[in-house]
Design a protein around this motif. Structure first.
Motif, PDB file in Angstrom:
ATOM      1  N   ILE A 181       0.828  -1.212   0.000  1.00 35.53           N
ATOM      2  CA  ILE A 181       0.000   0.000   0.000  1.00 35.53           C
ATOM      3  C   ILE A 181       0.856   1.252   0.000  1.00 35.53           C
ATOM      4  CG2 ILE A 181      -1.640   1.321   1.410  1.00 35.53           C
ATOM      5  CD1 ILE A 181      -2.837  -1.364   2.265  1.00 35.53           C
ATOM      6  N   ASP A 182       1.933   1.217   0.796  1.00 37.82           N
ATOM      7  CA  ASP A 182       2.839   2.376   0.822  1.00 37.82           C
ATOM      8  C   ASP A 182       3.439   2.623  -0.561  1.00 37.82           C
ATOM      9  OD1 ASP A 182       2.343   2.779   3.472  1.00 37.82           O
ATOM     10  OD2 ASP A 182       4.056   1.589   4.167  1.00 37.82           O
ATOM     11  N   ASN A 183       3.805   1.532  -1.221  1.00 35.47           N
ATOM     12  CA  ASN A 183       4.376   1.678  -2.566  1.00 35.47           C
ATOM     13  C   ASN A 183       3.342   2.237  -3.545  1.00 35.47           C
ATOM     14  OD1 ASN A 183       6.834   0.635  -1.698  1.00 35.47           O
ATOM     15  ND2 ASN A 183       6.241  -1.489  -2.159  1.00 35.47           N
ATOM     16  N   LYS A 184       2.079   1.712  -3.440  1.00 33.85           N
ATOM     17  CA  LYS A 184       1.039   2.210  -4.336  1.00 33.85           C
ATOM     18  C   LYS A 184       0.717   3.676  -4.053  1.00 33.85           C
ATOM     19  CE  LYS A 184      -1.214  -2.206  -5.242  1.00 33.85           C
ATOM     20  NZ  LYS A 184      -2.454  -3.018  -5.107  1.00 33.85           N
ATOM     21  N   ASN A 185       0.726   4.043  -2.768  1.00 33.21           N
ATOM     22  CA  ASN A 185       0.473   5.441  -2.421  1.00 33.21           C
ATOM     23  C   ASN A 185       1.535   6.360  -3.026  1.00 33.21           C
ATOM     24  OD1 ASN A 185      -1.854   4.991  -0.966  1.00 33.21           O
ATOM     25  ND2 ASN A 185      -0.788   4.697   0.973  1.00 33.21           N
ATOM     26  N   LYS A 186       2.765   5.893  -2.985  1.00 33.36           N
ATOM     27  CA  LYS A 186       3.833   6.682  -3.588  1.00 33.36           C
ATOM     28  C   LYS A 186       3.599   6.846  -5.084  1.00 33.36           C
ATOM     29  CE  LYS A 186       7.390   5.364  -0.208  1.00 33.36           C
ATOM     30  NZ  LYS A 186       8.668   4.657  -0.011  1.00 33.36           N
ATOM     31  N   ILE A 187       3.206   5.716  -5.737  1.00 37.02           N
ATOM     32  CA  ILE A 187       2.963   5.774  -7.186  1.00 37.02           C
ATOM     33  C   ILE A 187       1.796   6.713  -7.498  1.00 37.02           C
ATOM     34  CG2 ILE A 187       2.250   4.415  -9.192  1.00 37.02           C
ATOM     35  CD1 ILE A 187       3.671   2.008  -7.891  1.00 37.02           C
ATOM     36  N   VAL A 188       0.699   6.594  -6.678  1.00 37.84           N
ATOM     37  CA  VAL A 188      -0.461   7.457  -6.897  1.00 37.84           C
ATOM     38  C   VAL A 188      -0.103   8.921  -6.677  1.00 37.84           C
ATOM     39  CG1 VAL A 188      -2.736   8.059  -5.990  1.00 37.84           C
ATOM     40  CG2 VAL A 188      -2.155   5.675  -6.360  1.00 37.84           C
ATOM     41  N   GLU A 230       2.775  10.305  -7.080  1.00 40.04           N
ATOM     42  CA  GLU A 230       3.555  10.751  -8.230  1.00 40.04           C
ATOM     43  C   GLU A 230       2.652  11.027  -9.435  1.00 40.04           C
ATOM     44  OE1 GLU A 230       6.385   7.694  -8.873  1.00 40.04           O
ATOM     45  OE2 GLU A 230       7.601   8.178  -7.087  1.00 40.04           O
ATOM     46  N   LYS A 231       1.666  10.134  -9.642  1.00 39.37           N
ATOM     47  CA  LYS A 231       0.751  10.344 -10.777  1.00 39.37           C
ATOM     48  C   LYS A 231      -0.082  11.610 -10.575  1.00 39.37           C
ATOM     49  CE  LYS A 231       0.298   5.563 -12.340  1.00 39.37           C
ATOM     50  NZ  LYS A 231      -0.634   4.440 -12.602  1.00 39.37           N
ATOM     51  N   ILE A 232      -0.529  11.838  -9.327  1.00 41.88           N
ATOM     52  CA  ILE A 232      -1.313  13.053  -9.055  1.00 41.88           C
ATOM     53  C   ILE A 232      -0.478  14.301  -9.333  1.00 41.88           C
ATOM     54  CG2 ILE A 232      -2.383  14.402  -7.207  1.00 41.88           C
ATOM     55  CD1 ILE A 232      -3.345  11.770  -6.000  1.00 41.88           C
ATOM     56  N   GLU A 233       0.791  14.253  -8.924  1.00 48.27           N
ATOM     57  CA  GLU A 233       1.670  15.395  -9.193  1.00 48.27           C
ATOM     58  C   GLU A 233       1.818  15.615 -10.698  1.00 48.27           C
ATOM     59  OE1 GLU A 233       5.299  14.655  -7.200  1.00 48.27           O
ATOM     60  OE2 GLU A 233       4.477  14.940  -5.178  1.00 48.27           O
ATOM     61  N   ASN A 234       1.976  14.489 -11.450  1.00 46.69           N
ATOM     62  CA  ASN A 234       2.104  14.603 -12.908  1.00 46.69           C
ATOM     63  C   ASN A 234       0.826  15.157 -13.530  1.00 46.69           C
ATOM     64  OD1 ASN A 234       4.708  13.573 -12.844  1.00 46.69           O
ATOM     65  ND2 ASN A 234       4.012  11.444 -13.058  1.00 46.69           N
ATOM     66  N   LEU A 235      -0.336  14.668 -13.000  1.00 45.93           N
ATOM     67  CA  LEU A 235      -1.608  15.171 -13.525  1.00 45.93           C
ATOM     68  C   LEU A 235      -1.789  16.647 -13.231  1.00 45.93           C
ATOM     69  CD1 LEU A 235      -4.017  12.228 -12.617  1.00 45.93           C
ATOM     70  CD2 LEU A 235      -3.303  12.915 -14.897  1.00 45.93           C
ATOM     71  N   ASP A 236      -1.389  17.073 -12.034  1.00 43.98           N
ATOM     72  CA  ASP A 236      -1.486  18.498 -11.701  1.00 43.98           C
ATOM     73  C   ASP A 236      -0.627  19.325 -12.667  1.00 43.98           C
ATOM     74  OD1 ASP A 236      -3.207  17.997  -9.654  1.00 43.98           O
ATOM     75  OD2 ASP A 236      -1.640  17.921  -8.110  1.00 43.98           O
ATOM     76  N   LYS A 237       0.555  18.824 -12.934  1.00 40.16           N
ATOM     77  CA  LYS A 237       1.423  19.544 -13.865  1.00 40.16           C
ATOM     78  C   LYS A 237       0.792  19.598 -15.251  1.00 40.16           C
ATOM     79  CE  LYS A 237       5.761  18.349 -11.494  1.00 40.16           C
ATOM     80  NZ  LYS A 237       7.044  17.628 -11.611  1.00 40.16           N
ATOM     81  N   MET A 238       0.251  18.424 -15.679  1.00 42.24           N
ATOM     82  CA  MET A 238      -0.383  18.391 -17.000  1.00 42.24           C
ATOM     83  C   MET A 238      -1.597  19.325 -17.050  1.00 42.24           C
ATOM     84  SD  MET A 238      -0.192  14.289 -17.780  1.00 42.24           S
ATOM     85  CE  MET A 238      -1.076  14.456 -19.317  1.00 42.24           C
ATOM     86  N   GLU A 239      -2.382  19.343 -15.939  1.00 45.38           N
ATOM     87  CA  GLU A 239      -3.546  20.219 -15.895  1.00 45.38           C
ATOM     88  C   GLU A 239      -3.133  21.680 -16.004  1.00 45.38           C
ATOM     89  OE1 GLU A 239      -7.480  21.068 -13.071  1.00 45.38           O
ATOM     90  OE2 GLU A 239      -5.877  19.708 -12.417  1.00 45.38           O
TER      91      GLU A 239
END
Length: 518
Positions: free
Chosen positions: A110-117, A119-128
């Motif tokens: 779960i900790d690993n998935k949270n890290k991945i999520v 990171e994806k949220i940060e990427n999505l924010d940047k893309m947005e």
């Protein structure tokens, strides 16, 4: 002589001596025998005591042996139980260790998935942010090129999207309605048709009776009495108003309470047959008729419950059911209507595999509030729900009472069946009547609602207000938009009007092209 006496004395003395000697000898012999006998008894007792002592010793040793075996067995069993318990604790400990390891592993995942999520949220924010910047740039370019403000551009885009989506929405609505109607039509048609075919009832011909026919004009004067004493007594005892007008051989009984009106009507009939019309006799007859009415209402309620076969009902509810016989709604007898609803709901419940007796019970009691709505404040739904709760009715029955006019959402299929059965009973031909004024107002309101929509040319209410035909302007409304207009008209009718049964909405779009050859 003397010698004989001496001899006799000597002989007597000798006999005494001999007797004493014999007695001593015999006594000595008896003591010896008793001693021997006592010795024998003592020896026998000692022998028996030795035997008993030996047997008791053996029995004691046997019991000690058996107790020892039992104690050893019990100790062995307890040791076995202790070993089993210990093994279970060891297995449980192993399971807990395994679970602990599994949970630890999952926490890591779960900790690993949270890290991945993250990171994806940060990427999505940047893309947005990048996309928003590009959109802002495009808007600026468009405003500069088209010389339009952002609000104008948004309005233009929304109009274009609305026009594009209008056809798709109309098509979607029509497809979904057709699909739902197709699925529900066969089942509902079969169930309702079966219910109607299996229950045939005559048309309602009864109306609220408020007129008493008099045998002659003389009887009218006798009912009035000297200085109006008789008519005042009747009005005071029954709580009604007796209206005597110029109508020949007729007397009008006026009262909002149907029970009082019925008591007054029956009392007048008894008095006219009896011929003795005076205050004391009037009071006697009214009391007798009132008592008979109460008994008759209980009998009517019992008969209704028995005919439907719905089991035991509280006696107070039985009486209220009987009171419905004297209550009318739009000219329809409420008890007859309630029994029709019970029959319809029971038939449809049986077709669907539901509790038929419970459906009949809900149908019979759905309008029970009308038995007291002229005595207490509140709608018949509120009063009926209150009465049903007071006398411990099933929650399904209470919800059917509350929801059969749509004021409360139904929580069971039986509640939906009762609402449908209520509409069937009220809407069948001849079941109800309404005043001409109310009928015309309903037709005018129907046509007014349909005419309020853009693109409607004119509207016709037909089938006694159970269908409206809406003529559409073909140059303003295309075929795709017709489905949406029909849907909106139906919703507006449901929200703004009160009507028995159902109303069919039919839209007609017709384009005619004509030429005249000369």
């Amino acid at each position: 002589m003397q010698n004989n006496i001496l001899i006799s004395i000597l002989i007597g003395i000798c006999g005494v001596v001999v007797g004493i000697i014999l007695m001593n000898v015999l006594q000595s012999m008896g003591v010896s025998k008793s001693k021997n006998k006592a010795k024998n008894i003592l020896d026998e007792a000692n022998s028996k005591a030795d035997g008993i002592l030996r047997q008791a010793t053996l029995d004691g040793k046997q019991q000690i042996y058996e107790l020892k075996l039992e104690a050893e067995k019990e100790i062995k069993q307890k040791l076995q139980d202790i070993n089993d318990t210990e093994n279970k604790l060891l297995r449980r400990e192993d399971n807990l260790n395994f679970r602990d390891q599994t949970i630890t592993h999952k926490e890591k995942e779960i900790d690993n998935k949270n890290k991945i999520v993250s990171e994806k949220i940060e990427n999505l924010d940047k893309m947005e942010q990048e996309l928003q910047a590009q959109i802002d740039n495009q808007i600026t370019v468009l405003e500069r090129v088209s010389n339009m403000t952002e609000a104008d551009a948004r309005k233009e885009i929304m109009n274009a999207v609305e026009k594009k989506m209008e056809k798709e929405v109309s098509t979607y609505i029509r497809e979904k309605e057709d699909e739902a109607n197709q699925k529900a039509a066969d089942i509902s048609r079969n169930i309702i048709a079966t219910a109607i075919q299996r229950y045939a009832q005559e048309e309602t011909m009864e109306r609220t009776v408020s007129t008493v026919t008099l045998p002659n004009e003389e009887m009218k004067g006798r009912i009035i009495g000297r200085e109006g004493r008789n008519i005042r007594t009747i009005e005071q005892l029954t709580g009604v108003d007796l209206i005597i007008d110029d109508t020949p051989d007729a007397l009008t009984v006026s009262c909002f309470d149907p029970i009082r009106r019925e008591i007054a009507r029956q009392s007048l009939e008894v008095l006219m047959r009896d011929g003795r019309i005076q205050p004391a006799r009037i009071e006697e007859v009214v009391n007798k008729v009132t008592k008979e009415m109460n008994e008759n209402m209980i009998k009517i309620g019992d008969d209704a419950v028995f005919k439907l076969g719905i089991g035991k009902i509280h006696r107070e509810l039985i009486k209220l059911i009987g009171r419905l016989k004297y209550r009318y709604s739009y000219g329809q007898n409420v008890l007859q209507h309630s029994m029709e609803v019970a029959y319809f709901a029971g038939i449809m419940a049986a077709e669907l595999g539901l509790n038929q007796a419970l459906a009949k019970r809900a149908g019979l009691l759905h309008d029970i509030g009308k038995a007291i709505d002229f005595e207490q404040d509140g709608s018949h739904i509120e009063l009926g729900s209150k009465v049903a709760k007071k006398y411990g009715e099933n929650a399904v029955v209470i919800n059917a009472i509350e929801s059969h006019h749509g004021e409360v959402p139904p929580t069971s299929l039986i509640a939906n069946l009762v609402a449908a059965a209520d509409a069937l009973s009220a809407a069948r031909p001849g079941a109800r009547y309404e005043s001409m004024e109310g009928y015309i107002q309903r037709l005018e309101q129907l046509e007014s609602i349909a005419n309020s929509f853009d693109g409607v040319e004119r509207t016709y209410a037909i089938q006694a207000g159970r269908e409206i035909r809406v003529m559409i302007q073909p140059e303003k409304v295309n075929d795709a938009r017709m489905a949406k207009i029909a849907h909106d008209i139906r919703e507006k009718i449901e929200n703004e009007m009160t009507y028995p049964g159902q109303i069919k909405v039919t839209l007609i779009r017709e384009t005619r092209v004509s030429e005249v050859a000369k």
